[in-house]
Design a protein around this motif. Structure first.
Motif, short mmCIF file in Angstrom:
data_model
loop_
_atom_site.label_atom_id
_atom_site.label_comp_id
_atom_site.label_asym_id
_atom_site.label_seq_id
_atom_site.Cartn_x
_atom_site.Cartn_y
_atom_site.Cartn_z
N GLY A 108 0.82 -1.20 0.00
CA GLY A 108 0.00 0.00 0.00
C GLY A 108 0.86 1.25 0.00
O GLY A 108 0.55 2.23 -0.70
N ALA A 120 -5.72 -1.16 3.56
CA ALA A 120 -4.50 -0.40 3.37
C ALA A 120 -3.75 -0.85 2.12
O ALA A 120 -3.14 -0.04 1.42
CB ALA A 120 -3.60 -0.54 4.60
N LEU A 127 1.20 4.58 -2.34
CA LEU A 127 1.26 5.93 -1.79
C LEU A 127 2.48 6.68 -2.32
O LEU A 127 2.39 7.86 -2.70
CB LEU A 127 1.29 5.85 -0.27
CG LEU A 127 1.58 7.15 0.49
CD1 LEU A 127 0.51 8.19 0.21
CD2 LEU A 127 1.68 6.86 1.99
N GLY A 147 -4.05 8.65 2.28
CA GLY A 147 -3.28 7.41 2.27
C GLY A 147 -2.12 7.45 3.25
O GLY A 147 -1.84 6.46 3.94
N TYR A 175 -10.51 7.09 4.81
CA TYR A 175 -9.81 8.32 4.46
C TYR A 175 -10.51 9.54 5.06
O TYR A 175 -9.87 10.50 5.49
CB TYR A 175 -9.70 8.47 2.95
CG TYR A 175 -8.54 7.74 2.30
CD1 TYR A 175 -7.96 6.62 2.88
CD2 TYR A 175 -8.02 8.17 1.07
CE1 TYR A 175 -6.91 5.96 2.28
CE2 TYR A 175 -6.96 7.52 0.46
CZ TYR A 175 -6.40 6.40 1.05
OH TYR A 175 -5.35 5.76 0.44
N SER A 188 -1.83 4.89 6.37
CA SER A 188 -0.67 4.00 6.56
C SER A 188 -0.04 4.24 7.93
O SER A 188 0.42 3.29 8.58
CB SER A 188 0.36 4.23 5.45
OG SER A 188 0.98 5.49 5.55
N THR A 222 -5.36 1.75 -1.15
CA THR A 222 -4.27 2.70 -1.38
C THR A 222 -3.61 2.46 -2.73
O THR A 222 -3.20 3.42 -3.40
CB THR A 222 -3.23 2.62 -0.25
OG1 THR A 222 -3.90 2.71 1.01
CG2 THR A 222 -2.23 3.75 -0.35
#
Length: 593
Positions: free
Chosen positions: A301, A397, A305, A361, A532, A365, A401
């Motif tokens: 993930g 995640a 990002l 994101g 989010y 994380s 993401t």
């Protein structure tokens, strides 16, 4: 492509102001005294330099050259060996490692920020040390003391690297049907024979040795996934004094020619009677492997990002420089023949979408990494609660993401127009590189099934309620704050929408076995957008009070406002899809396709 600049201000803000990381670290005995704000910031600043000065400059050249295979040996692109040596000299491979074997013992909350910089600068390079970190986790958690002391110090220092060997030509998601065999030997080791494919870093010229963690079956193993064991198999034998010996009958048969991450060697590996050692218990290999999977899937993930952040930086620089047409509100730069394209509403839509998804994101994380740290270092009920959170949030995640990662890189490409499609600007590489993140470490469709099936339906929504309670507690804490109303009210509505969709899906499964699979991807995306929104609300709860004194905080509030106004409403359509059931999917006869 614009030169990469690590978003240190955003990282410091999340760690220290939004999530109060140093407070958590002080409360966890194994982290107390090990890391504080000053140490964390120094680590992030040093990685920012390494990412910008060493890894970013070889990103495009590594993509253009790719890896080379000849006579069973892999050579990485020019500059990678030197960069890897610099990485190891800085002790980066030991960052999250167990101090008992030479690691630094740092928290995953800090490691997540470091990984983002690695991936934003050079995903292909990052895969080599990140896979080694994952292998170290599994060894540390499940291997014998002898194996730990023999292998972990060298792997932490980077002298030896690690690889995960799961997939076979006929067995991807369904690992229960693997054919790789393990025969017991008189000395307590095992003879490993079989072939694996899609092995990231299965062979390379960066380290002296490569330690493979191989899934295989014993002759008397039960059928299916309950009969899988995990084995440590080095490329070269290791002598009693710890020195590297001769060949261990581990050979790279070929490397894949891929769409992206071309500087990362993706190998077909052949084990021809290689000597290996059991990691964990017999027939418990999947459990041992899943110790590292939560970390690795969050890591994937973070790859999405990192690509998103890189795309945003590239697109923003281009939008500020590219002169095309006039603003619909009138000329913004009358002295120029046209205005920069950042004045145009649709370009702003694309830039703000990237900025909002990157910020959400990064916060998610960090949030998941926080729970990983509590699950690893905490005790009692706090640890159990954290383990539940990690189990539930890991597929989100990873999958959401990375899905947003592809969206962001394509948006960046669109901002650049034709320049985003040609190699010179580097944007098309980001699109190609990030695409794999939706596929490996369990495809995003499989992640969605995991979220819906094992993590939600199977326990009647119990894990979901752990997360929902955390969100509701936050809502309750902010409900009387007038300045937060524009965020708290839509967050509460979105949480209720997710809660209702969860209940409807669980109920539908009692009558329709296809219901979870039919709803899974839309449900994961619904969950992701709500998660989010939760993250952005937490950000605003800190930033709003300081937005008049610092433009950084003002940017956070305005980005959150865009997210709630333009992106969170997507949950309405997703909820409708989840609630629609499986009929429209399953009623079509196969012949009609």
């Amino acid at each position: 492509m614009a030169d990469y600049k690590a978003p240190l201000r955003e990282m410091h803000f999340l760690l220290h102001e939004v999530f109060a990381a140093e407070k958590l670290w002080a409360e966890l005995p194994q982290l107390s005294g090990v890391v504080d704000r000053e140490t964390a910031d120094a680590i992030l600043e040093e990685m920012a330099k390494l990412a910008a000065n060493t890894l970013d400059p070889i990103n495009r050249s590594g993509d253009e050259e790719g890896c080379h295979w000849r006579d069973g040996e892999v050579t990485t692109p020019a500059g990678f060996k030197e960069a890897y040596a610099t990485f190891c000299a800085g002790g980066w491979g030991a960052l999250l490692g167990n101090p008992e074997y030479g690691g630094m013992g740092m928290p995953k909350m800090l490691g997540a920020q470091v990984e983002e910089m690695l991936n934003a600068a050079n995903i292909s390079f990052a895969l080599y040390p990140v896979l080694t970190n994952g292998a170290c986790l599994a060894i540390d958690a499940h291997a014998s003391e002898t194996l730990k002391r023999k292998y972990l110090p060298r792997m932490y220092e980077g002298t030896w690297a690690g690889a995960m060997d799961l997939t076979e030509p006929h067995a991807g998601t369904d690992l229960g049907i693997i054919r790789t065999r393990a025969e017991p030997c008189e000395d307590g080791s095992y003879c490993i024979t079989g072939s694996k494919i899609f092995i990231t870093g299965g062979d390379q010229d960066l380290s002296e040795n490569i330690i493979h963690l191989v899934l295989a079956k014993l002759p008397d193993a039960p059928k299916g996934p309950r009969g899988i064991s995990l084995f440590l198999v080095p490329k070269y034998t290791v002598n009693e004094d710890g020195s590297v010996g001769g060949s261990n009958n581990v050979r790279c048969g070929s490397i894949e020619h891929k769409m992206g991450i071309k500087a990362s060697a993706t190998c077909a590996m052949n084990f021809d009677g290689a000597q290996g050692w059991l990691v964990g218990e017999v027939n418990k290999g999947l459990a041992a492997m899943f110790t590292m999977m939560n970390y690795e899937r969050l890591g994937v993930g973070i790859q999405g990002l990192g690509a998103s952040e890189r795309s945003y930086q590239n697109a923003l620089a281009y939008a500020r420089e590219r002169i095309q047409s006039r603003s619909p509100a009138g000329a913004q730069q009358p002295g120029q023949v046209a205005d920069p394209i950042i004045v145009h509403p649709d370009v702003r839509r694309m830039l703000l979408t990237q900025k909002a998804l990157v910020g959400g994101g990064r916060a998610l994380s960090t949030y998941v990494a926080q729970w990983l740290d509590i699950a690893k270092f905490g005790e009692g009920d706090a640890r159990k609660n954290a383990e539940a959170m990690v189990a539930l949030l890991t597929p989100v995640a990873k999958a959401f993401t990375t899905d947003m990662g592809l969206d962001c890189t394509v948006l960046g490409q669109q901002v650049l127009g034709g320049h985003g499609y040609i190699r010179e600007w580097g944007q098309e590489q980001l699109v190609r590189d990030v695409r794999i993140t939706q596929i490996y470490e369990g495809t995003n469709g499989i992640q969605a099934l995991d979220l819906v099936g094992r993590k939600t339906v199977a326990n009647g929504g119990a894990l979901f309620e752990v997360f929902a309670t955390d969100v509701q507690n936050f809502i309750d804490s902010e409900v009387d704050c007038e300045a937060m109303a524009e965020f708290i009210q839509p967050l509460a509505a979105a949480l209720q929408r997710l809660r209702e969709a969860t209940g409807n899906m669980i109920a539908a499964t009692r009558e329709d076995p296809c219901a979870p699979g039919a709803a899974s991807v839309e449900y994961l995306h619904l969950f992701g957008y709500v998660a989010y929104a939760f993250m952005w609300a937490k950000v605003v709860s800190v930033a709003q009070a300081r937005q008049e004194e610092d433009s950084f905080y003002r940017a956070q509030v305005k980005t959150a406002r865009f997210y709630f106004a333009r992106l969170l409403p997507r949950t309405q359509g997703l909820a409708a899809s989840v609630n629609a059931g499986s009929a429209a999917l399953m009623d079509m006869e196969e012949a009609l396709f």
